[in-house]
Design a protein around this motif. Structure first.
Motif, PDB file in Angstrom:
ATOM      1  N   CYS A  31      50.997  44.267  33.229  1.00  0.00           N
ATOM      2  CA  CYS A  31      50.485  43.571  31.983  1.00  0.00           C
ATOM      3  C   CYS A  31      50.522  44.611  30.940  1.00  0.00           C
ATOM      4  O   CYS A  31      50.150  45.836  31.134  1.00  0.00           O
ATOM      5  CB  CYS A  31      49.215  42.838  32.307  1.00  0.00           C
ATOM      6  SG  CYS A  31      49.515  41.466  33.301  1.00  0.00           S
ATOM      7  N   CYS A  38      43.927  42.852  32.704  1.00  0.00           N
ATOM      8  CA  CYS A  38      44.235  41.679  32.200  1.00  0.00           C
ATOM      9  C   CYS A  38      44.037  40.402  32.819  1.00  0.00           C
ATOM     10  O   CYS A  38      43.761  40.488  34.320  1.00  0.00           O
ATOM     11  CB  CYS A  38      46.005  41.527  31.865  1.00  0.00           C
ATOM     12  SG  CYS A  38      46.740  40.214  31.130  1.00  0.00           S
ATOM     13  N   HIS A  68      45.314  37.622  32.816  1.00  0.00           N
ATOM     14  CA  HIS A  68      46.388  36.707  32.949  1.00  0.00           C
ATOM     15  C   HIS A  68      46.237  35.206  32.559  1.00  0.00           C
ATOM     16  O   HIS A  68      46.811  34.172  32.859  1.00  0.00           O
ATOM     17  CB  HIS A  68      46.873  36.519  34.143  1.00  0.00           C
ATOM     18  CG  HIS A  68      46.958  37.879  35.062  1.00  0.00           C
ATOM     19  ND1 HIS A  68      47.381  38.934  34.545  1.00  0.00           N
ATOM     20  CD2 HIS A  68      46.383  38.086  36.360  1.00  0.00           C
ATOM     21  CE1 HIS A  68      47.231  39.859  35.635  1.00  0.00           C
ATOM     22  NE2 HIS A  68      46.441  39.512  36.539  1.00  0.00           N
ATOM     23  N   CYS A 111      51.620  39.559  28.942  1.00  0.00           N
ATOM     24  CA  CYS A 111      51.141  39.137  30.499  1.00  0.00           C
ATOM     25  C   CYS A 111      52.308  39.230  31.505  1.00  0.00           C
ATOM     26  O   CYS A 111      53.205  38.211  31.419  1.00  0.00           O
ATOM     27  CB  CYS A 111      50.050  38.112  30.651  1.00  0.00           C
ATOM     28  SG  CYS A 111      49.692  37.714  32.220  1.00  0.00           S
ATOM     29  N   ALA A 112      52.488  40.149  32.507  1.00  0.00           N
ATOM     30  CA  ALA A 112      53.334  40.007  33.255  1.00  0.00           C
ATOM     31  C   ALA A 112      53.389  38.767  34.356  1.00  0.00           C
ATOM     32  O   ALA A 112      54.499  38.280  34.687  1.00  0.00           O
ATOM     33  CB  ALA A 112      53.572  41.417  34.347  1.00  0.00           C
ATOM     34  N   VAL A 113      51.999  38.241  34.659  1.00  0.00           N
ATOM     35  CA  VAL A 113      51.933  37.154  35.517  1.00  0.00           C
ATOM     36  C   VAL A 113      52.581  35.856  34.680  1.00  0.00           C
ATOM     37  O   VAL A 113      53.333  35.144  35.437  1.00  0.00           O
ATOM     38  CB  VAL A 113      50.505  37.051  35.966  1.00  0.00           C
ATOM     39  CG1 VAL A 113      50.490  35.760  36.609  1.00  0.00           C
ATOM     40  CG2 VAL A 113      50.246  38.240  36.933  1.00  0.00           C
TER      41      VAL A 113
HETATM   42 ZN   LIG Z   1      48.344  39.526  32.809  1.00  0.00          ZN
END
Ligand SMILES: [Zn+2]
Ligand SMILES: Nc1nc2c(ncn2[C@@H]2O[C@H](COP(=O)(O)OP(=O)(O)OP(=O)(O)O)[C@@H](O)[C@H]2O)c(=O)[nH]1
Ligand SMILES: [Mg+2]
Length: 294
Positions: free
Chosen positions: A246, A251, A253, A259-261
């Motif tokens: 992220c 983060c 999320h 945000c990678a999620v």
């Molecule tokens: Zn995230």
């Protein structure tokens, strides 16, 4: 001193299983004075007072790994979370709460998808895919033809398992099938009253493969206790996989950009259902936190 496991406790008498069999034990007054009550699932050291009558005294209770209030049981190391795709439709939030409780307490979760006789393969895959990134074991079963029960048997091996899940998913049905097929009938255990799980005392039933099941289902609704909103994301293994990806350190999320999620939810790698449960629980826990410190 022999070491044993409490399988049952009724009226101050505890059924203790050890390598040489089963003993009926009482507890020393010092426990009562200290306010300590042995629990089913406790590991104890005991002295044998009458070998022929198989009686003894519990002398020490080992420190508990964990314990539940309902059902009252200690040292469970697996929670079988039972759900169905239809009849009833899944309560995903409850499933996540149970998974989080397992994570928090270092207990292995086992997801059982019951009633697969009512659905087709695509519908089953749909449910399975929700948990694909988690690493949790998912066992699809049905009472019809005892489909999947061999795999379930295998997964219970060596664990002390409690069953949980919303009303109507089939917990009692599964427990009855387990009791009929795999519960050992040695010594005192032959007195087990089969098939009724409502009003009796809780007991640990020894299986034929070194496993035990708690004979009564656990919670079918629950609130999360002892978990802070800030640690919630660490209870989602598929989120953890993306750690460090992220844009922002720490983060949550929830609202942060980059945000990678959230990206993984967008691309379908992480289940939207799981993410939505996370969002809801995060807001709930955050509110709890804010109310506590207001
Ligand atoms: Zn995230
Ligand atoms: N079609 C189908 N029905 C099932 C299956 N397993 C259980 N059922 C039915 O689902 C209903 C509910 O099952 P229970 O075992 O009572 O469910 P439970 O989880 O113990 O429910 P509570 O005690 O209310 O928490 C019963 O009518 C069962 O016969 C299954 O594999 N397939
Ligand atoms: Mg039931």
């Amino acid at each position: 001193m022999p070491r044993g496991l409490i399988l049952k406790g009724v009226g101050g008498f505890y059924t203790v299983e050890c390598s040489t069999g089963i003993y009926e034990c009482r507890t020393r007054g010092v426990f009562r004075k200290k306010g300590i009550t042995p629990l089913v699932g406790d590991f104890v050291n005991f002295t044998i007072t009458d070998e022929a009558a198989r009686e003894g005294w519990i002398e020490e209770i080992e420190t508990r790994q964990n314990f539940f209030i309902r059902p009252p049981v200690a040292n469970v190391n697996q929670i079988a979370i039972v759900m169905a795709k239809i009849s009833p439709e899944p309560d995903f939030l409850l499933v996540d709460k149970l998974l989080i409780t397992a994570e928090k307490n270092g207990i292995t979760p086992l997801i059982i998808i019951n009633k697969i006789d009512l659905i087709d393969e695509n519908e089953l895959s749909e449910v399975e895919s929700i948990y694909k990134g988690t690493g949790y074991l998912v066992v699809p079963i049905s009472k019809v033809g005892k489909h999947g029960y061999d795999e379930l048997h295998e997964k219970l091996k060596g664990f002390r398992t409690v069953f949980a899940g919303q009303s109507g998913v089939g917990k009692s049905t599964i427990l009855n099938n387990i009791i009929d097929s795999w519960v050992m009938e040695t010594g005192d255990m032959s007195k087990i009253q089969r098939g009724r799980h409502t009003t009796r005392h809780v007991q640990l039933l020894p299986l034929d493969n070194d496993g035990y099941v708690v004979d009564t289902p656990g919670f079918s609704s629950m609130s999360l206790e002892g978990i802070e909103y800030s640690e919630l994301s660490s209870m989602y293994p598929e989120f953890n996989e993306l750690e460090g990806q992220c844009k922002f350190n720490g983060c949550s999320h929830i609202k942060e950009p980059g945000c990678a999620v959230k990206d993984s939810v967008q691309s379908g790698e992480i289940s939207l259902i799981r993410y939505e449960c996370y969002q809801r629980l995060y807001e709930e826990l955050k509110l709890q936190y804010e109310n506590r410190y207001r």
